[in-house]
Design a protein around this motif. Structure first.
Motif, PDB file in Angstrom:
ATOM      1  N   GLY A 130       0.825  -1.214   0.000  1.00 64.70           N
ATOM      2  CA  GLY A 130       0.000   0.000   0.000  1.00 64.70           C
ATOM      3  C   GLY A 130       0.852   1.255   0.000  1.00 64.70           C
ATOM      4  O   GLY A 130       0.572   2.213  -0.725  1.00 64.70           O
ATOM      5  N   TYR A 131       1.908   1.255   0.799  1.00 66.78           N
ATOM      6  CA  TYR A 131       2.815   2.402   0.843  1.00 66.78           C
ATOM      7  C   TYR A 131       3.482   2.633  -0.514  1.00 66.78           C
ATOM      8  O   TYR A 131       3.528   3.758  -1.016  1.00 66.78           O
ATOM      9  CB  TYR A 131       3.878   2.196   1.922  1.00 66.78           C
ATOM     10  N   ILE A 132       3.991   1.578  -1.122  1.00 65.13           N
ATOM     11  CA  ILE A 132       4.649   1.695  -2.424  1.00 65.13           C
ATOM     12  C   ILE A 132       3.663   2.181  -3.485  1.00 65.13           C
ATOM     13  O   ILE A 132       3.984   3.045  -4.307  1.00 65.13           O
ATOM     14  CB  ILE A 132       5.286   0.343  -2.841  1.00 65.13           C
ATOM     15  N   THR A 133       2.453   1.661  -3.479  1.00 66.36           N
ATOM     16  CA  THR A 133       1.445   2.069  -4.456  1.00 66.36           C
ATOM     17  C   THR A 133       1.131   3.547  -4.344  1.00 66.36           C
ATOM     18  O   THR A 133       1.125   4.279  -5.331  1.00 66.36           O
ATOM     19  CB  THR A 133       0.160   1.235  -4.270  1.00 66.36           C
ATOM     20  N   VAL A 134       0.867   4.012  -3.125  1.00 64.09           N
ATOM     21  CA  VAL A 134       0.529   5.421  -2.931  1.00 64.09           C
ATOM     22  C   VAL A 134       1.713   6.316  -3.266  1.00 64.09           C
ATOM     23  O   VAL A 134       1.552   7.345  -3.930  1.00 64.09           O
ATOM     24  CB  VAL A 134       0.034   5.662  -1.479  1.00 64.09           C
ATOM     25  N   SER A 135       2.914   5.924  -2.865  1.00 64.98           N
ATOM     26  CA  SER A 135       4.075   6.768  -3.150  1.00 64.98           C
ATOM     27  C   SER A 135       4.344   6.854  -4.645  1.00 64.98           C
ATOM     28  O   SER A 135       4.750   7.911  -5.140  1.00 64.98           O
ATOM     29  CB  SER A 135       5.304   6.250  -2.413  1.00 64.98           C
ATOM     30  N   ARG A 136       4.113   5.780  -5.402  1.00 65.27           N
ATOM     31  CA  ARG A 136       4.331   5.817  -6.852  1.00 65.27           C
ATOM     32  C   ARG A 136       3.226   6.602  -7.563  1.00 65.27           C
ATOM     33  O   ARG A 136       3.452   7.156  -8.629  1.00 65.27           O
ATOM     34  CB  ARG A 136       4.403   4.410  -7.440  1.00 65.27           C
ATOM     35  N   LEU A 137       2.040   6.632  -7.005  1.00 63.12           N
ATOM     36  CA  LEU A 137       0.983   7.446  -7.604  1.00 63.12           C
ATOM     37  C   LEU A 137       1.208   8.937  -7.344  1.00 63.12           C
ATOM     38  O   LEU A 137       0.931   9.769  -8.198  1.00 63.12           O
ATOM     39  CB  LEU A 137      -0.389   7.022  -7.067  1.00 63.12           C
ATOM     40  N   ILE A 138       1.694   9.261  -6.161  1.00 60.72           N
ATOM     41  CA  ILE A 138       1.923  10.662  -5.826  1.00 60.72           C
ATOM     42  C   ILE A 138       3.128  11.213  -6.577  1.00 60.72           C
ATOM     43  O   ILE A 138       3.076  12.308  -7.138  1.00 60.72           O
ATOM     44  CB  ILE A 138       2.098  10.823  -4.303  1.00 60.72           C
ATOM     45  N   LYS A 139       4.216  10.473  -6.584  1.00 60.71           N
ATOM     46  CA  LYS A 139       5.439  10.914  -7.263  1.00 60.71           C
ATOM     47  C   LYS A 139       5.909   9.786  -8.184  1.00 60.71           C
ATOM     48  O   LYS A 139       6.718   8.947  -7.785  1.00 60.71           O
ATOM     49  CB  LYS A 139       6.499  11.259  -6.231  1.00 60.71           C
ATOM     50  N   PRO A 140       5.428   9.763  -9.440  1.00 55.80           N
ATOM     51  CA  PRO A 140       5.695   8.629 -10.312  1.00 55.80           C
ATOM     52  C   PRO A 140       7.135   8.494 -10.805  1.00 55.80           C
ATOM     53  O   PRO A 140       7.523   7.440 -11.291  1.00 55.80           O
ATOM     54  CB  PRO A 140       4.760   8.838 -11.491  1.00 55.80           C
ATOM     55  N   ASN A 141       7.954   9.535 -10.723  1.00 60.09           N
ATOM     56  CA  ASN A 141       9.347   9.510 -11.188  1.00 60.09           C
ATOM     57  C   ASN A 141       9.464   9.221 -12.680  1.00 60.09           C
ATOM     58  O   ASN A 141      10.437   8.661 -13.134  1.00 60.09           O
ATOM     59  CB  ASN A 141      10.190   8.510 -10.399  1.00 60.09           C
ATOM     60  N   GLU A 142       8.470   9.564 -13.439  1.00 61.96           N
ATOM     61  CA  GLU A 142       8.489   9.436 -14.889  1.00 61.96           C
ATOM     62  C   GLU A 142       8.510  10.833 -15.486  1.00 61.96           C
ATOM     63  O   GLU A 142       7.697  11.680 -15.137  1.00 61.96           O
ATOM     64  CB  GLU A 142       7.254   8.692 -15.398  1.00 61.96           C
ATOM     65  N   MET A 143       9.447  11.073 -16.397  1.00 59.95           N
ATOM     66  CA  MET A 143       9.566  12.392 -17.011  1.00 59.95           C
ATOM     67  C   MET A 143       8.752  12.509 -18.296  1.00 59.95           C
ATOM     68  O   MET A 143       8.478  13.607 -18.751  1.00 59.95           O
ATOM     69  CB  MET A 143      11.042  12.700 -17.304  1.00 59.95           C
ATOM     70  N   ASN A 144       8.370  11.405 -18.880  1.00 59.41           N
ATOM     71  CA  ASN A 144       7.591  11.419 -20.108  1.00 59.41           C
ATOM     72  C   ASN A 144       6.185  11.923 -19.810  1.00 59.41           C
ATOM     73  O   ASN A 144       5.463  11.352 -18.994  1.00 59.41           O
ATOM     74  CB  ASN A 144       7.540  10.008 -20.696  1.00 59.41           C
ATOM     75  N   LYS A 145       5.752  12.985 -20.493  1.00 61.81           N
ATOM     76  CA  LYS A 145       4.444  13.587 -20.216  1.00 61.81           C
ATOM     77  C   LYS A 145       3.285  12.706 -20.693  1.00 61.81           C
ATOM     78  O   LYS A 145       2.161  12.878 -20.271  1.00 61.81           O
ATOM     79  CB  LYS A 145       4.353  14.963 -20.854  1.00 61.81           C
ATOM     80  N   GLU A 146       3.552  11.729 -21.551  1.00 57.11           N
ATOM     81  CA  GLU A 146       2.499  10.856 -22.056  1.00 57.11           C
ATOM     82  C   GLU A 146       2.431   9.531 -21.293  1.00 57.11           C
ATOM     83  O   GLU A 146       1.699   8.633 -21.676  1.00 57.11           O
ATOM     84  CB  GLU A 146       2.730  10.594 -23.545  1.00 57.11           C
TER      85      GLU A 146
END
Length: 84
Positions: free
Chosen positions: A60-76
């Motif tokens: 749950g922690y990993i899921t929420v943290s990746r949704l909040i700050k995805p670390n993807e620079m590609n805008k698409e």
């Protein structure tokens, strides 16, 4: 209307999660009043429940943290589409 719906749903969920008197007597002291069915049979059951809870909380922690700050620079990227 939305607040009323949320209140009713939360009330129904909380009332269903309370154990019945018969199940309450079968549970050990730590789970009494919050679960249905037979209680744990041995100490291994507590270990399994604890490990499962740790795994679920970590996922749950990993899921929420990746949704909040995805670390993807590609805008698409699909995560950015979800966040926008």
């Amino acid at each position: 209307m939305k607040n009323l719906f949320i209140t009713v749903v939360l009330f129904l969920i909380s009332s269903m999660s309370i154990a019945c008197p018969t199940c309450e007597k079968a549970q050990p002291k730590i789970f009494r009043g919050i679960t249905h069915g037979a209680g744990p049979d041995s100490n291994w059951d507590y270990l399994i429940i604890g490990c499962t809870a740790i795994i679920v909380l970590y996922c749950g922690y990993i899921t929420v943290s990746r949704l909040i700050k995805p670390n993807e620079m590609n805008k698409e990227h699909i995560k950015n589409a979800f966040l926008n």
